[in-house]
Design a protein around this motif. Structure first.
Motif, mmCIF file in Angstrom:
data_model
loop_
_atom_site.group_PDB
_atom_site.id
_atom_site.type_symbol
_atom_site.label_atom_id
_atom_site.label_comp_id
_atom_site.label_asym_id
_atom_site.label_seq_id
_atom_site.Cartn_x
_atom_site.Cartn_y
_atom_site.Cartn_z
ATOM 1 N N ASN A 1 0.790 -1.234 0.000
ATOM 2 C CA ASN A 1 0.000 0.000 0.000
ATOM 3 C C ASN A 1 0.820 1.281 0.000
ATOM 4 O O ASN A 1 0.287 2.353 0.301
ATOM 5 C CB ASN A 1 -0.989 -0.001 1.175
ATOM 6 C CG ASN A 1 -0.292 -0.179 2.516
ATOM 7 O OD1 ASN A 1 0.921 0.000 2.617
ATOM 8 N ND2 ASN A 1 -1.062 -0.537 3.525
ATOM 9 N N SER A 2 2.096 1.193 -0.328
ATOM 10 C CA SER A 2 2.898 2.409 -0.494
ATOM 11 C C SER A 2 4.149 2.054 -1.283
ATOM 12 O O SER A 2 4.512 0.870 -1.408
ATOM 13 C CB SER A 2 3.277 3.011 0.862
ATOM 14 O OG SER A 2 4.249 2.206 1.512
ATOM 15 N N ARG B 1 9.161 -1.049 -2.105
ATOM 16 C CA ARG B 1 10.622 -1.062 -2.106
ATOM 17 C C ARG B 1 11.165 -2.107 -1.126
ATOM 18 O O ARG B 1 12.129 -2.830 -1.423
ATOM 19 C CB ARG B 1 11.165 0.314 -1.717
ATOM 20 C CG ARG B 1 11.082 1.383 -2.782
ATOM 21 C CD ARG B 1 11.822 2.625 -2.294
ATOM 22 N NE ARG B 1 11.831 3.695 -3.275
ATOM 23 C CZ ARG B 1 10.975 4.703 -3.269
ATOM 24 N NH1 ARG B 1 10.022 4.781 -2.344
ATOM 25 N NH2 ARG B 1 11.070 5.651 -4.190
ATOM 26 N N ALA B 2 10.542 -2.176 0.047
ATOM 27 C CA ALA B 2 11.021 -3.112 1.070
ATOM 28 C C ALA B 2 10.894 -4.552 0.601
ATOM 29 O O ALA B 2 11.766 -5.397 0.888
ATOM 30 C CB ALA B 2 10.247 -2.899 2.371
ATOM 31 N N LYS C 1 14.028 -7.120 0.312
ATOM 32 C CA LYS C 1 14.078 -8.396 1.032
ATOM 33 C C LYS C 1 14.268 -9.562 0.074
ATOM 34 O O LYS C 1 14.943 -10.547 0.405
ATOM 35 C CB LYS C 1 12.809 -8.575 1.852
ATOM 36 C CG LYS C 1 12.713 -7.631 3.041
ATOM 37 C CD LYS C 1 11.372 -7.761 3.752
ATOM 38 C CE LYS C 1 11.252 -6.770 4.902
ATOM 39 N NZ LYS C 1 9.919 -6.835 5.555
ATOM 40 N N MET C 2 13.683 -9.492 -1.110
ATOM 41 C CA MET C 2 13.919 -10.531 -2.115
ATOM 42 C C MET C 2 15.391 -10.587 -2.492
ATOM 43 O O MET C 2 15.986 -11.668 -2.613
ATOM 44 C CB MET C 2 13.064 -10.271 -3.350
ATOM 45 C CG MET C 2 11.570 -10.542 -3.169
ATOM 46 S SD MET C 2 11.174 -12.300 -3.036
ATOM 47 C CE MET C 2 11.483 -12.853 -4.715
ATOM 48 N N LEU D 1 6.101 7.469 -6.792
ATOM 49 C CA LEU D 1 6.027 6.295 -7.661
ATOM 50 C C LEU D 1 6.935 6.418 -8.879
ATOM 51 O O LEU D 1 7.633 5.452 -9.228
ATOM 52 C CB LEU D 1 4.577 6.044 -8.084
ATOM 53 C CG LEU D 1 4.328 4.843 -9.001
ATOM 54 C CD1 LEU D 1 4.766 3.534 -8.351
ATOM 55 C CD2 LEU D 1 2.851 4.759 -9.407
ATOM 56 N N PRO D 2 6.979 7.563 -9.559
ATOM 57 C CA PRO D 2 7.891 7.656 -10.712
ATOM 58 C C PRO D 2 9.346 7.382 -10.327
ATOM 59 O O PRO D 2 10.071 6.707 -11.072
ATOM 60 C CB PRO D 2 7.696 9.093 -11.192
ATOM 61 C CG PRO D 2 6.322 9.466 -10.731
ATOM 62 C CD PRO D 2 6.154 8.785 -9.429
ATOM 63 N N GLU D 3 9.751 7.869 -9.171
ATOM 64 C CA GLU D 3 11.134 7.650 -8.738
ATOM 65 C C GLU D 3 11.374 6.177 -8.400
ATOM 66 O O GLU D 3 12.439 5.618 -8.701
ATOM 67 C CB GLU D 3 11.455 8.528 -7.526
ATOM 68 C CG GLU D 3 11.539 10.024 -7.821
ATOM 69 C CD GLU D 3 10.185 10.693 -8.000
ATOM 70 O OE1 GLU D 3 10.120 11.811 -8.540
ATOM 71 O OE2 GLU D 3 9.155 10.070 -7.610
ATOM 72 N N MET D 4 10.378 5.549 -7.766
ATOM 73 C CA MET D 4 10.539 4.138 -7.431
ATOM 74 C C MET D 4 10.697 3.288 -8.688
ATOM 75 O O MET D 4 11.540 2.369 -8.734
ATOM 76 C CB MET D 4 9.330 3.651 -6.632
ATOM 77 C CG MET D 4 9.479 2.222 -6.117
ATOM 78 S SD MET D 4 7.924 1.448 -5.590
ATOM 79 C CE MET D 4 7.214 0.980 -7.169
ATOM 80 N N VAL D 5 9.906 3.567 -9.705
ATOM 81 C CA VAL D 5 10.000 2.793 -10.942
ATOM 82 C C VAL D 5 11.366 2.988 -11.584
ATOM 83 O O VAL D 5 11.980 2.031 -12.093
ATOM 84 C CB VAL D 5 8.870 3.182 -11.911
ATOM 85 C CG1 VAL D 5 9.037 2.465 -13.246
ATOM 86 C CG2 VAL D 5 7.509 2.858 -11.301
ATOM 87 N N GLN D 6 11.877 4.205 -11.543
ATOM 88 C CA GLN D 6 13.213 4.457 -12.080
ATOM 89 C C GLN D 6 14.269 3.666 -11.322
ATOM 90 O O GLN D 6 15.200 3.104 -11.916
ATOM 91 C CB GLN D 6 13.522 5.957 -12.034
ATOM 92 C CG GLN D 6 14.857 6.334 -12.645
ATOM 93 C CD GLN D 6 14.977 5.941 -14.111
ATOM 94 O OE1 GLN D 6 13.996 5.965 -14.855
ATOM 95 N NE2 GLN D 6 16.179 5.541 -14.528
#
Length: 922
Positions: free
Chosen positions: A365-366, A371-372, A376-377, A410-415
C-alpha cells in the motif's frame, strides 16, 4: 429489426480494433468428396449414433413419436432444452416423453426427440467463389419463438485439414464475430484432403468422416437443427469420450460426458466447479483413440451452453449470431491446435523479461512497502524480474492516477527498479470513475466529450459500479475509444514509466447488475432462453445486454470485451514504449493470445486449486494463449509453508510465473518462510531461470508455428492410452517431463513415464520406461523433471534478474538416445524488440549429437549472441567411460564421468556460441 441484429454499416469496426485478427493463411480450395445423400448409406460405427431421420416424414406436421421412442438413454437428445415442459407440451412438440427413475438432477432427458423428427430440407449444392452453397428451408416453424424458416449453408473446404461451414439467415444481416478471412486461389485438385462430407437432404444433417479410415467424426443427423432469432442449436455425435476444451472452467483435462453441461459467458467468478468463469473458448479437441485427433470450433461470441452426454455426443446452443463452424482434421493433436491457431491467430512473442519471476500483492500500500519487498527478495537472493502493484497505487482507486501521499514518489521508485535491472507492471481496470468534479479527472472528462463510453438504450453513458464507485466503461469497438485509451496510457506513462499492464475486471465486471439505474425490459435482457450462467441473468455482475457499442449491442459483444481491451492496450503500449508489449488479461476469447497473456484468476490457497491449475494451464495452450499461469501459493485465503513450496516448484514450470496474494491474507513472499522452505523455493526459481533459453525458444516456436509450450502428454504420445487423461504431469515442448507433488505430506511420487528413455535433469539418472508408473523420491526441496532421450536442452547460468542472466555462460544438456543421437535448438534475439523474427533480426543455432560428438552450428546470426559462450556440457547416456575429450580439435582436461548414471561432464569450456563448435569424446 431486433436490436441484437447487426446493422450493415457497423462493419466499419473491421478496420479498427479487431482488424489485427486478420487471418492470412486461409485458402479456399475445390471441394473434396462432398455428397448429398441419404445417410442410410453411411456405415454404422459402434461409438457413433448414425441413426437416420426417416425419409417418410411429412414436411407439414410433427410425427407421432410413439414408434421412434425406443432409444437407449445415452442416445436421447433433449427436446426441451429451452425450457421445462409438461408431458402434453413435450408431445405437442412431436417428442417422446418417458420419465426416468434417476434421483440425481442431471441425467437422460425425459422429453427427447424420436428417431425420426422433421427439420430443414436442403436444396442442391451450387458452386460459389468460396466453395459451395445450398438453401435450407422448413415448411412448418419449429416450436421456438421467432423461428427462421430459410437458411443459407455455405461449405468452404479451405485446407486439406480444415472444413468450414456456415449456417445463417440470408435475409437478415445478423451479427457475426468480426474476424476477417483472406482467401487465396483455389486448388485444382483434392488430393491430400483428410475428410469427406456427406449431406442428408431431408431432414438436413451432415456427416464428416476421416478419409484415411472412414471413421465418423461428426454426425449432426442425431438430432434436429434449430435456428430461431435468439436460439440456435445443433447436435453431433463424437468419435470418442475423450474431449478437451470449452473453457474457461474449473475442470480436468478431459471433460465429463455423463449428462453435464458447460456455459460460456465471461464472468468475474473465482474458480470453482460448475460455473462459467472469466473466458469463453468455444473450441474442443477430440482424441479419436487411435493416435489421431480433430477439433471443432464454433465462431460465435454470444452466450452459449454445451451439453455433453455419454453417447458420446454434444449439443451446442447459442442465443444469437450465426453458426460459423470449423472442423480441424489434424490428424494428430498438435496439428489440430496449429490449424485452429491459423484461424484465430498465432500467439505473440513475449518479452524475455516476462518469463522471469513476478511478485505482486493487493496490499503493497505504499512505495516504501513495495521497495522493502524488493529489497528483502534481493537480500534473500531470490531471483525477481518484475515487481507489481495492485490497485493500491491509484488515487481513490481511479486508474491513470497515483495516490499523492502513499505513492507520491512512484515515478522515482519505478526508475530505481529499472536501474536494478527490474521491470514494473501495474493494474489497469476498464471502469472509469464518473463522480469526480468536472475538470478534476481527465480520463472521464475527455471520454465523455469524445463519447467513447458504452451507452444505455436511451443513448446516455451507462454507469455501473466497480472499485472507485460509479463508473463508465470504454467501448473498445469504437475507434475513438481506442485512440482515447492510447492517450490515457501515454499520458500516464509520461509520469510513471511502467513496462507492462495488467488488465483486470474486464469481463467486464460490475458490482451492480446491469447498471446503477437497472436495465430496460427487452428481449436482450430477458431472452426466451438463458444458458445456465452464474446469477441466472446475463447481466448478473456485468452490464445491461441492451447497452450499445459501436459494433453492436453488448448482448453480442460481452464475451469480446476483454479481447477488444487487450488489443487496445497492446496497441497503445506498442506505440508508447516502442518495444515488445506485455499485457496480462483476465477475460479471454479466441485470439487473445495475439495480444496478451492470462492468469487463472482468484484461485484459493489450497491443494485442490494447486492440482487443477495444471489442466487450466494446458487448456489455455490449446486456446492459443501459451503465456499463462496461476497465482503461485494462491490468491484467496492463507497459504501454508508446504503448500507454498510445492506451488512455487510447480509455478516454476508455468509458462508465466507470478506470486500474487490478497490483502487480507498472511504474507507469502518466498522470504517469509523458514530456511528449508526458502532453500526449496530458491532451488525452484534457479531451475526456472536456468531453463529460460529453452523456454524462450519454445515461445518462439509457438509464435511462428503454433506449437504448444506447456503441453499434455497425449500431444507427444497420442497412441499411448495411458496418456489420454493425464493432467497431473505435463511437458515443456517435447523434451521435458514435469511431475510435481500435488498433495501434502508426500515424499515419494508415483509418476508416469511414457515408453521412452528418460533422464533426470538433475543428475542424468536413466529410466528406460516401457510406459509405466515409477515411484520417484520427492523430498520437499525437489520437483521431478526428466529430459526425453534424443534432445539437447540449452541452459544459462542463473542470476537474480534476466538482465543479468542473459549475459551469463551457457550449458548444454545432451540427452542421448539409445542409438547415441540427440538434437536441439536455440532462438535468441535482444528479448525486447518488435517483430525480430519477422524482420530477420535474430540468431538461431541448432545442436546435434551423434557418433560421440556434439556440434553447435549457427544457422542465422544477427549479433545477439556476441560474447555468449558455452561453458559446460553434460552428456547423458554415454555408455563407455571416455578416455579423452576434444573441443574444436584441442584436448580438454576438465571433464569427469559418473559411472553409475553414465554421465559425461565437461567444464571450463569457452566456446563462442555464435561460431560453429565441436566437442568430441572417445
Amino acid at each position: 429489426m431486433d436490436l441484437y441484429r447487426l446493422p450493415h454499416s457497423t462493419y466499419v469496426f473491421l478496420t479498427l480494433a479487431l482488424s489485427c485478427i486478420l487471418i492470412s493463411r486461409l485458402y479456399f480450395h475445390q471441394t473434396p468428396t462432398v455428397r448429398v445423400a441419404s445417410l442410410q448409406k453411411t456405415r454404422d460405427l459402434s461409438q457413433n449414433d448414425t441413426k437416420n431421420f426417416s425419409d417418410s416424414i411429412h414436411a407439414n406436421e410433427f410425427p407421432n413419436p410413439s414408434t421412434g421412442c425406443a432409444l437407449p438413454e445415452e442416445k436421447r437428445f433433449d427436446c426441451a432444452r429451452d425450457r421445462t415442459v409438461s408431458q402434453a407440451e413435450c408431445e405437442k412438440r412431436g417428442c417422446c416423453y418417458l420419465p426416468l427413475t434417476q434421483t440425481e438432477y442431471n441425467g437422460p432427458p425425459w422429453c427427447f426427440y424420436p428417431a425420426s423428427y422433421p427439420g430443414y430440407r436442403m436444396g442442391p449444392l451450387s458452386p460459389t467463389p468460396k466453395g459451395q452453397s445450398a438453401t435450407l428451408s422448413r415448411a412448418t416453424p419449429s416450436y421456438l419463438p421467432r423461428d427462421i424458416s430459410t437458411l443459407q449453408l455455405d461449405v468452404m473446404n479451405e485446407e486439406a485439414g480444415r472444413l468450414h461451414l456456415i449456417l445463417k439467415d440470408p435475409s437478415s444481416a445478423r451479427y457475426e464475430v468480426p474476424y476477417v478471412k483472406v482467401p487465396s486461389s483455389k486448388r485444382t485438385n483434392t488430393e491430400g484432403f483428410l475428410y469427406d462430407v456427406d449431406f442428408q437432404s431431408d431432414p438436413f444433417g451432415f456427416v464428416v468422416r476421416r478419409r484415411s479410415n472412414g471413421q465418423v467424426l461428426l454426425n449432426t443427423s442425431v438430432a434436429p437443427l434449430l435456428f430461431a432469432d435468439q436460439y440456435l442449436q445443433f447436435s453431433t455425435s463424437l468419435a470418442s469420450k475423450y474431449i478437451s476444451g470449452f473453457g474457461e472452467h474449473y475442470t480436468h483435462l478431459t471433460l465429463d460426458l455423463n449428462w453435464t453441461s458447460v456455459t460460456l459467458w465471461n464472468r468475474d467468478m473465482a474458480p470453482h466447479s460448475d460455473v462459467n468463469l472469466y473466458g469463453s473458448h468455444p473450441f474442443c479437441l477430440v482424441q479419436e483413440g487411435n493416435g489421431q485427433a480433430h477439433g471443432i470450433f464454433l465462431l460465435n461470441s454470444n452466450a452459449m451452453e454445451v451439453a455433453l452426454q455419454p453417447m458420446p455426443a454434444l449439443t451446442w446452443v447459442t442465443i444469437g449470431g450465426i453458426l460459423d463452424i470449423y472442423i480441424f482434421l489434424g490428424p494428430d493433436p498438435q496439428s489440430v491446435v496449429r490449424q485452429y491457431h491459423e484461424v484465430i491467430g498465432y500467439p505473440m512473442m513475449p518479452p524475455y523479461w516476462s518469463l522471469g519471476f513476478h511478485l505482486c500483492r493487493w496490499g503493497y500500500n505504499s512505495t516504501n512497502v513495495t521497495r522493502a519487498v524488493v529489497q528483502k527478495m534481493q537480500e534473500a537472493s531470490f531471483p525477481l524480474d518484475v515487481q507489481w502493484n495492485d490497485l493500491d497505487y491509484a488515487d481513490k482507486k481511479r486508474v491513470f492516477t497515483f495516490d499523492p501521499q502513499r505513492f507520491g514518489d512512484l515515478p522515482e521508485m519505478v526508475q530505481e527498479l529499472h536501474e536494478q535491472g527490474l521491470k514494473y507492471v501495474l493494474i489497469l481496470d476498464p471502469g472509469i470513475s464518473s463522480t469526480s468534479p468536472p475538470g478534476s479527472y481527465k480520463p472521464f472528462d475527455d471520454g465523455q466529450q469524445r463519447e467513447v463510453f458504452i451507452k444505455n438504450l436511451t443513448g446516455q453513458t451507462l454507469i455501473g459500479k466497480v472499485w472507485p464507485g460509479p463508473t463508465a466503461f470504454p467501448d473498445f469497438t469504437n475507434s475513438d475509444a481506442v485512440s482515447w485509451w492510447e492517450e490515457c496510457i501515454r499520458d500516464f506513462h509520461a509520469n510513471v514509466s511502467f513496462d507492462g499492464l495488467w488488465i483486470d475486471m474486464n469481463e467486464p465486471a460490475s458490482f451492480v447488475h446491469g447498471s446503477v439505474h437497472g436495465c430496460p425490459y427487452t428481449d436482450l435482457e430477458n431472452p426466451p432462453y438463458t444458458p445456465d450462467v452464474i446469477g441466472g441473468q446475463l447481466n448478473s455482475g456485468t452490464l445491461c445486454m441492451s447497452s450499445q457499442q459501436a459494433l453492436s449491442s453488448h448482448y453480442n459483444l460481452h464475451n469480446l470485451y476483454g479481447l477488444t481491451e487487450a488489443f487496445a492496450t497492446y496497441s497503445a503500449l506498442l506505440k508508447v514504449r516502442g518495444s515488445r508489449p506485455f499485457v496480462l488479461s483476465r477475460s479471454s476469447f479466441p485470439g487473445l493470445g495475439r495480444f496478451s497473456g492470462h492468469w487463472t484468476g482468484d484461485v484459493r490457497s489450497d491443494w485442490e486449486q494447486l492440482r487443477y491449475s495444471i489442466p487450466a494451464v494446458l487448456l489455455f495452450g490449446l486456446y492459443g494463449i501459451p503465456l499463462v499461469g496461476a497465482d503461485v501459493c494462491g490468491f484467496e485465503g492463507d497459504t501454508n509453508e508446504e503448500l507454498c513450496v510445492r506451488w512455487t516448484q510447480l509455478g516454476a514450470f508455468y509458462p508465466f510465473m507470478r506470486n500474487h496474494n490478497d490483502r487480507n491474507n498472511i504474507p507469502q513472499e518466498p522470504y517469509v518462510f523458514g530456511q528449508r522452505a526458502q532453500l526449496a523455493m530458491n532451488n525452484a526459481l534457479v531451475i526456472r531461470y536456468t531453463l529460460l533459453p529453452f523456454l524462450y525458444t519454445l515461445f518462439h516456436h509457438a509464435h511462428t508455428s503454433a506449437s504448444t509450450v506447456a503441453r499434455p502428454l497425449f500431444f507427444e504420445f497420442p497412441s499411448d492410452p495411458n496418456c489420454v487423461t493425464i493432467d497431473r504431469q505435463f511437458l515443456w515442448g517435447s523434451s521435458l517431463l514435469i511431475s510435481p507433488v500435488l498433495e501434502p505430506g508426500v515424499v515419494d511420487l508415483a509418476a508416469y513415464l511414457p515408453p521412452e528413455l528418460w533422464y533426470s535433469v538433475y543428475d542424468g539418472k536413466p529410466y528406460n520406461s516401457k510406459g509405466q508408473y515409477l515411484l520417484l523420491p520427492a523430498p520437499l526441496d525437489i520437483i521431478n523433471v526428466h529430459v526425453r532421450a534424443g534432445n539437447i536442452i540449452p541452459l544459462q547460468m542463473a542470476a537474480l534478474t534476466t538482465t543479468a542472466s542473459r549475459r551469463n555462460p551457457m550449458v548444454l544438456i545432451v540427452a542421448l538416445s539409445s542409438q547415441g543421437w540427440a538434437k536441439g535448438d536455440l532462438f535468441w534475439d535482444d528479448g525486447d524488440s518488435l517483430d525480430t523474427f519477422e524482420h530477420g533480426d535474430y540468431s538461431y543455432v541448432i545442436f546435434t549429437a551423434g557418433q560421440s560428438q556434439l556440434v553447435g552450428e549457427p544457422i542465422k546470426l544477427n549479433g545477439a549472441l556476441d560474447g555468449l559462450t558455452v561453458a559446460e556440457i553434460r552428456v547423458f547416456g554415454v555408455a563407455t567411460p571416455p578416455t579423452g575429450v576434444w573441443a574444436n580439435g584441442e584436448r580438454v582436461y576438465n571433464f569427469s564421468y559418473e559411472t553409475d548414471n553414465k554421465v559425461l561432464t565437461v567444464i571450463s569450456l569457452s566456446l563462442p556460441i555464435s561460431e560453429t563448435f565441436t566437442v568430441q569424446w572417445s
